[in-house]
Design a protein around this motif. Structure first.
Motif: not given
Length: 229
Positions: A99-101, A135-138, A143-144, A152-161
């Motif tokens: 829920t924190a994420a 801030d999101v990752i921190r 919390s985790f 671990k972060l896999i991807r961050y960027g624009e969502w391409k519909a």
């Protein structure tokens, strides 16, 4: 306004679903969210288990330790689909960081179906909010970590519909129509022979057969009109 997609993985050694995918060769589990509580944590889920049929009964038995109202929706050589509700006292270890994420990504975020494989849970979230990824990752990572879980972060960027198969039709369907069509596909409602009947599909969403029928027909009509127009 563009949409942002965040894709991350969490290792869950004590969660029976994750342990099952780690210990069972080539096993994969898809987790769809049907209902959420006020903290945005899923309170009703459908798990679709892709694994050897001999492993179905053991995993259902283990899941009954963490979930209530466990109902089998589909069981055949291809997959096992079950409807469950998390037992609040058993899922505390996951609720707080999860829920924190979600909170860090704003109120308009969309949680996509979760994939569990090799002991890791892959979570995809889409949001229209302006996101400070640091801030999101921190926030989520801390919390985790406090819960004893690896993230671990896999991807961050624009969502391409355009990368999503149903994009051409999703814009024309209501969210409820999208949900029921996707769930029907996942459970084998459109298979021949049919692996899930209308009653089972309606029970996933807690609606009547008539309501499920009307929702499906409205969605199918829009899809056909979009395809043939």
């Amino acid at each position: 306004m563009g949409m942002t997609e965040l894709l991350f993985q969490v290792e869950l050694p004590d969660w029976p679903v994750a342990a099952f995918t780690r210990d069972t060769k080539d096993a994969k589990v898809l987790m769809n969210h049907i209902r959420f509580d006020d903290d945005h944590f899923p309170t009703r889920n459908v798990f679709t288990i892709l694994a050897p049929p001999a492993s179905y009964r053991p995993i259902v038995a283990k899941m009954q330790e963490f979930y209530t109202n466990v109902t089998v929706l589909r069981e055949d050589a291809q997959a096992l689909s079950i409807l469950v509700e998390p037992a609040a006292d058993k899922m505390k270890f996951l609720k707080a960081p999860f829920t924190a994420a979600l909170r860090a990504l704003g109120p308009d975020r969309i949680l996509r179906p979760i994939i569990i494989q090799n002991g890791w849970m892959t979570v995809g979230i889409i949001t229209a909010a302006k996101v400070d990824i640091g801030d999101v990752i921190r926030t989520a990572g801390d919390s985790f970590k406090k819960a004893g879980l690896n993230m671990k972060l896999i991807r961050y960027g624009e969502w391409k519909a355009e990368e999503h198969a149903m994009n051409d039709f999703e814009e024309k369907l209501t969210p409820k129509q999208v949900e029921i069509v996707k769930m029907g596909l996942a459970l084998g409602f459109y298979d021949n022979p049919r692996k899930c009947d209308l009653s089972a599909l309606a029970s996933v969403f807690g609606i009547s057969k008539a309501a499920a029928h009307n929702r499906l027909k409205a969605a199918e009509r829009k899809i056909l009109q979009a395809y043939f127009s």
